[in-house]
Design an enzyme around this catalytic site. Structure first.
Site, PDB file in Angstrom:
ATOM      1  N   ASP A   6      37.848  48.705  35.580  1.00 33.57           N
ATOM      2  CA  ASP A   6      36.747  47.885  34.987  1.00 33.57           C
ATOM      3  C   ASP A   6      35.592  47.977  36.067  1.00 33.57           C
ATOM      4  O   ASP A   6      34.351  47.332  35.822  1.00 33.57           O
ATOM      5  CB  ASP A   6      37.121  46.560  34.684  1.00 33.57           C
ATOM      6  CG  ASP A   6      37.553  45.800  35.988  1.00 33.57           C
ATOM      7  OD1 ASP A   6      37.798  46.264  37.002  1.00 33.57           O
ATOM      8  OD2 ASP A   6      38.136  44.398  35.785  1.00 33.57           O
TER       9      ASP A   6
ATOM     10  N   ASP B 125      37.634  51.733  39.640  1.00 37.10           N
ATOM     11  CA  ASP B 125      38.933  50.961  40.539  1.00 37.10           C
ATOM     12  C   ASP B 125      40.142  51.264  39.736  1.00 37.10           C
ATOM     13  O   ASP B 125      40.396  51.784  38.632  1.00 37.10           O
ATOM     14  CB  ASP B 125      38.378  49.698  40.760  1.00 37.10           C
ATOM     15  CG  ASP B 125      38.666  48.878  39.620  1.00 37.10           C
ATOM     16  OD1 ASP B 125      38.496  49.343  38.446  1.00 37.10           O
ATOM     17  OD2 ASP B 125      38.711  47.595  39.662  1.00 37.10           O
TER      18      ASP B 125
ATOM     19  N   SER C 100      44.067  45.149  40.195  1.00 35.73           N
ATOM     20  CA  SER C 100      42.681  45.649  40.081  1.00 35.73           C
ATOM     21  C   SER C 100      42.605  46.743  41.459  1.00 35.73           C
ATOM     22  O   SER C 100      43.509  47.651  41.494  1.00 35.73           O
ATOM     23  CB  SER C 100      41.905  44.731  40.228  1.00 35.73           C
ATOM     24  OG  SER C 100      40.350  45.265  40.271  1.00 35.73           O
TER      25      SER C 100
ATOM     26  N   ASP D 171      41.961  49.224  37.876  1.00 34.51           N
ATOM     27  CA  ASP D 171      42.380  48.996  36.675  1.00 34.51           C
ATOM     28  C   ASP D 171      41.266  49.460  35.612  1.00 34.51           C
ATOM     29  O   ASP D 171      41.190  48.930  34.431  1.00 34.51           O
ATOM     30  CB  ASP D 171      42.682  47.540  36.479  1.00 34.51           C
ATOM     31  CG  ASP D 171      41.371  46.544  36.514  1.00 34.51           C
ATOM     32  OD1 ASP D 171      40.563  47.069  37.487  1.00 34.51           O
ATOM     33  OD2 ASP D 171      41.341  45.548  36.147  1.00 34.51           O
TER      34      ASP D 171
END
Length: 445
Positions: free
Chosen positions: A243, A239, A100, A241
């Protein structure tokens, strides 16, 4: 049994240190295949742009194929894209290789069930238990197959575009898009350009080591400068990843998840589409709660973490919720936090109303929020100490209905976190210091 490897969001850690090693990943894949697809099936593997992603992708592929599971490799794909595609494919579970918003030295592995949801604690415990049996290989006639599929990225892009009922035309709208050199670097620009935006991409040149490095939702400074510098209508930051979302107005001012939630919820209400209350977290700004209350919209607070926001939304029949960090849930559009889908919801409001982000967010005034971290030798419940409880009560009385106190022990560090919100910054800071002093005194015994 207690989970040894799975945390709140899959398995995560520093690459090369347990558990983020190749041998662990191979055993994890083999065990997951036996638990999630005991009679064979399919798995979809997506990843972000970390250089270590290739290594973990290969290990997962080997373990799954050896166990008799067919594998689709999507390449770089936002986490919500993997969740959506997993839900769309029959007899399939999903895997995301990502840490992430963490730096590139970290990585992680998380799973989605065939409904596109996170695994239950029970399933994660079963996988950990099954890992004790090691890696198992089927007979040659029962091995799985692996293939790459670029079409899956196009399918996810089409889904994002369709998340605005009736479609959305961004022609003539100058947008700066920062993809954090992460998982959204392909699909994000393609999506916005296909919808007609006058697009200026940044953070879209990953090299395996620059994910979240001075860019993206956790470092939006470059985006703020660029939006103001090129006279763009707004900026969008994902960000690593894909989400989480933050946005920037035409003046270069940052809008966090609380402000974006306000814009989306207000628009849904005005069009008669809002269902149930909005859900934030204990860290959501008090200004959001006040602004929603003035609109007659209910508001509930969950513990920090998107899974808790999701749980509370389902409990109360709500569809809009999220965190200050920008993890926004629009359950009337998709089943998980999706930065691109959320961004399109906000852009759609701009197009429908003809208003700027600055105008749309003006109805919510953020309260000053002061944080104090008190380091302690050992974590304890601060509210169980009479002197601390008295200090908190005194602050709450002085703030009246115009303030809020959150006091909690960190789950990862020996810290007691003190957060105070109020209308006046100086007063709020003094209140936070008073509670922090009481916590320090209690920690000394």
């Amino acid at each position: 049994m207690a989970r040894k490897y799975f945390g709140t969001d899959g398995v995560r850690g520093r690459v090369g240190d347990a558990p983020m090693t190749v041998d662990f990943t191979l055993r994890l894949a083999s065990a997951a295949a036996r638990v999630l697809a005991p009679n064979g099936g399919k798995a979809l593997i997506g990843k972000d742009t970390r250089v270590s992603g290739y290594m973990f992708e290969a290990a997962l592929e080997a373990g799954l194929v050896a166990a008799g599971v067919d594998v689709w490799l999507t390449g770089p794909m936002p986490t919500p894209g993997v969740a959506y595609l997993t839900k769309r494919k029959a007899d399939t579970f999903g895997i995301v290789i990502s840490a992430s918003h963490n730096p590139y030295e970290d990585n992680g592995i998380k799973f989605f069930d065939n409904a596109g949801g996170k695994l239950s604690d029970e399933l994660e415990e079963q996988i950990e238990d099954e890992m004790e049996r090691g890696v198992q290989t089927q007979h040659s006639n029962r091995l799985g197959r692996a293939r790459r599929s670029d079409a899956l990225l196009e399918e996810y892009q089409a889904f994002c575009a369709a998340s605005v009922p009736g479609g959305i035309d961004l022609t003539g709208l100058k947008i700066v898009l920062d993809c954090a050199n992460g998982a959204g670097f392909k699909v994000g620009p393609r999506l916005m350009a296909a919808l007609g935006a006058d697009l200026i991409p940044i953070g879209c040149s990953p090299n395996g080591r620059n994910i979240n490095d001075g860019c993206g939702s956790t470092s939006p400074g470059l985006l703020q400068l660029t939006v103001a510098g090129v006279n763009a209508a707004c900026g969008i930051a994902l960000d690593g990843d894909g989400d989480r979302l933050v946005m920037v107005d035409h003046l270069g001012r940052l809008l966090d998840g609380d402000q974006l939630l306000y814009i989306i919820a207000k628009d849904r209400q005005e069009r008669g589409e809002l269902q149930g209350p909005v859900v934030g977290t204990v860290m959501s700004n008090l200004g959001l709660e006040v602004a929603l209350r003035e609109l007659g919209i209910g508001f509930h607070r969950a513990k920090v973490g998107d899974r808790y926001v999701l749980s509370l939304l389902k409990e109360h029949g709500g569809v809009i919720g999220g965190e200050t960090s920008g993890h926004i849930l629009c359950l009337d559009r998709t089943s998980t936090g999706d930065a691109l889908v959320s961004a399109l919801q906000v852009l759609a409001v701009m197009r429908r109303t003809g208003k700027s982000l600055a105008e749309l967010s003006a109805g919510m005034q953020k309260f000053p929020q002061v944080m104090r971290n008190v380091r302690v030798a050992q974590r304890f419940d601060p509210l169980a100490v009479p002197a601390v409880a008295t200090a908190v009560a005194a602050v709450e009385k002085s703030l009246g209905g115009d303030g809020r106190v959150v006091l909690r022990a960190s789950g990862t560090e020996p810290l007691i976190r003190v957060m105070v919100e109020g209308r006046d910054e100086d007063t709020t800071a003094r209140c936070a210091d008073a509670i922090a002093d009481a916590v320090k005194a209690a920690a000394k015994g």
